[in-house]
Design a protein around this motif. Structure first.
Motif, mmCIF file in Angstrom:
data_model
loop_
_atom_site.group_PDB
_atom_site.id
_atom_site.type_symbol
_atom_site.label_atom_id
_atom_site.label_comp_id
_atom_site.label_asym_id
_atom_site.label_seq_id
_atom_site.Cartn_x
_atom_site.Cartn_y
_atom_site.Cartn_z
ATOM 1 N N LYS A 1 -19.668 33.781 19.064
ATOM 2 C CA LYS A 1 -18.989 33.762 20.366
ATOM 3 C C LYS A 1 -18.537 35.177 20.648
ATOM 4 O O LYS A 1 -17.992 35.839 19.771
ATOM 5 C CB LYS A 1 -17.786 32.817 20.302
ATOM 6 N N GLN A 2 -18.784 35.667 21.825
ATOM 7 C CA GLN A 2 -18.419 37.037 22.156
ATOM 8 C C GLN A 2 -17.260 37.031 23.147
ATOM 9 O O GLN A 2 -17.210 36.215 24.052
ATOM 10 C CB GLN A 2 -19.621 37.760 22.753
ATOM 11 N N ASN A 3 -16.317 37.955 22.957
ATOM 12 C CA ASN A 3 -15.166 38.030 23.857
ATOM 13 C C ASN A 3 -15.270 39.263 24.733
ATOM 14 O O ASN A 3 -16.262 39.981 24.706
ATOM 15 C CB ASN A 3 -13.865 38.027 23.053
ATOM 16 N N LYS A 4 -14.226 39.534 25.487
ATOM 17 C CA LYS A 4 -14.234 40.662 26.419
ATOM 18 C C LYS A 4 -14.260 42.013 25.718
ATOM 19 O O LYS A 4 -14.639 42.996 26.309
ATOM 20 C CB LYS A 4 -13.039 40.561 27.354
ATOM 21 N N ARG A 5 -13.817 42.088 24.448
ATOM 22 C CA ARG A 5 -13.862 43.350 23.705
ATOM 23 C C ARG A 5 -15.185 43.506 22.973
ATOM 24 O O ARG A 5 -15.343 44.382 22.160
ATOM 25 C CB ARG A 5 -12.717 43.392 22.687
ATOM 26 N N ASN A 6 -16.129 42.628 23.242
ATOM 27 C CA ASN A 6 -17.445 42.664 22.624
ATOM 28 C C ASN A 6 -17.409 42.524 21.109
ATOM 29 O O ASN A 6 -18.158 43.180 20.400
ATOM 30 C CB ASN A 6 -18.209 43.934 23.032
ATOM 31 N N ILE A 7 -16.527 41.675 20.630
ATOM 32 C CA ILE A 7 -16.493 41.354 19.203
ATOM 33 C C ILE A 7 -17.371 40.137 18.999
ATOM 34 O O ILE A 7 -17.211 39.117 19.661
ATOM 35 C CB ILE A 7 -15.056 41.042 18.736
ATOM 36 N N ASN A 8 -18.327 40.252 18.091
ATOM 37 C CA ASN A 8 -19.140 39.102 17.727
ATOM 38 C C ASN A 8 -18.433 38.368 16.599
ATOM 39 O O ASN A 8 -18.244 38.928 15.523
ATOM 40 C CB ASN A 8 -20.533 39.540 17.285
ATOM 41 N N PHE A 9 -18.044 37.140 16.861
ATOM 42 C CA PHE A 9 -17.360 36.338 15.856
ATOM 43 C C PHE A 9 -18.386 35.484 15.114
ATOM 44 O O PHE A 9 -19.074 34.676 15.731
ATOM 45 C CB PHE A 9 -16.311 35.433 16.518
ATOM 46 N N HIS A 10 -18.473 35.693 13.815
ATOM 47 C CA HIS A 10 -19.398 34.931 12.982
ATOM 48 C C HIS A 10 -18.666 33.850 12.191
ATOM 49 O O HIS A 10 -19.308 33.055 11.519
ATOM 50 C CB HIS A 10 -20.129 35.867 12.016
ATOM 51 N N HIS A 11 -17.346 33.858 12.255
ATOM 52 C CA HIS A 11 -16.564 32.853 11.524
ATOM 53 C C HIS A 11 -15.791 31.990 12.510
ATOM 54 O O HIS A 11 -15.075 32.491 13.365
ATOM 55 C CB HIS A 11 -15.584 33.532 10.555
ATOM 56 N N ARG A 12 -15.964 30.684 12.363
ATOM 57 C CA ARG A 12 -15.296 29.708 13.215
ATOM 58 C C ARG A 12 -14.576 28.716 12.313
ATOM 59 O O ARG A 12 -15.135 28.266 11.322
ATOM 60 C CB ARG A 12 -16.311 28.966 14.071
ATOM 61 N N TYR A 13 -13.359 28.371 12.695
ATOM 62 C CA TYR A 13 -12.589 27.401 11.926
ATOM 63 C C TYR A 13 -12.048 26.337 12.878
ATOM 64 O O TYR A 13 -11.195 26.627 13.723
ATOM 65 C CB TYR A 13 -11.430 28.102 11.194
ATOM 66 N N GLY A 14 -12.582 25.125 12.775
ATOM 67 C CA GLY A 14 -12.118 24.018 13.602
ATOM 68 C C GLY A 14 -10.732 23.572 13.169
ATOM 69 O O GLY A 14 -10.471 23.411 11.983
#
Length: 148
Positions: free
Chosen positions: A3-16
């Motif tokens: 998921k990419q945010n406005k600062r262009n950080i690619n998040f590879h870790h998700r925690y439900g």
């Protein structure tokens, strides 16, 4: 999936996150203090993946020095949320984590930049982040994080 945010950080870790009834205030909004509990659970899951299942046995550990948090919109009791986490910078003894709480539509509800210092467990003094962790963070995040 990232998921990419406005600062262009690619998040590879998700925690439900499993939200609980008592996480909410009388207005049906997530209590402000609970956001930080969710961040902590996601931090634990993030770091655990690099520790060969031996969390708590390392000679050094990252501890929180500073959190810069922004509450963007309320989380309601019927929302479904997860925490996205990424190491975005590595110094000699410190690292920066970017974290976001997002709903299932991808709306960013809360952001935090967390500065952590690597501490020697025995001396309780700042310690250099080891090459093993540097390599693993860099490989996982898929970018050069050194001295950012």
């Amino acid at each position: 999936m990232t998921k990419q945010n406005k600062r262009n950080i690619n998040f590879h870790h998700r925690y439900g996150v499993q939200m609980r009834f008592n996480d909410f205030d009388m207005f049906g909004h997530l209590n402000n203090t609970v956001y930080f509990e969710y961040l902590d659970m996601a931090k634990y899951a993030y770091f655990k993946q690099f520790m060969d299942g031996a969390f708590g046995t390392e000679p050094t550990v990252p501890v929180i020095l500073k959190i810069d948090a922004v509450f963007l919109s309320p989380v309601h009791i019927d929302d479904s949320v997860e925490v996205l986490t990424a190491v975005t910078a590595l110094g000699d003894t410190s690292l920066t984590l970017s974290q976001q709480l997002v709903d299932n539509a991808g709306n960013i509800k809360f952001t935090a930049e967390v500065i952590m210092v690597n501490i020697d467990v025995k001396t309780q003094q700042p310690a250099t982040i080891g090459d093993k962790w540097r390599k693993e963070f860099t490989a996982f995040e898929q970018e050069n994080l050194h001295n950012k």
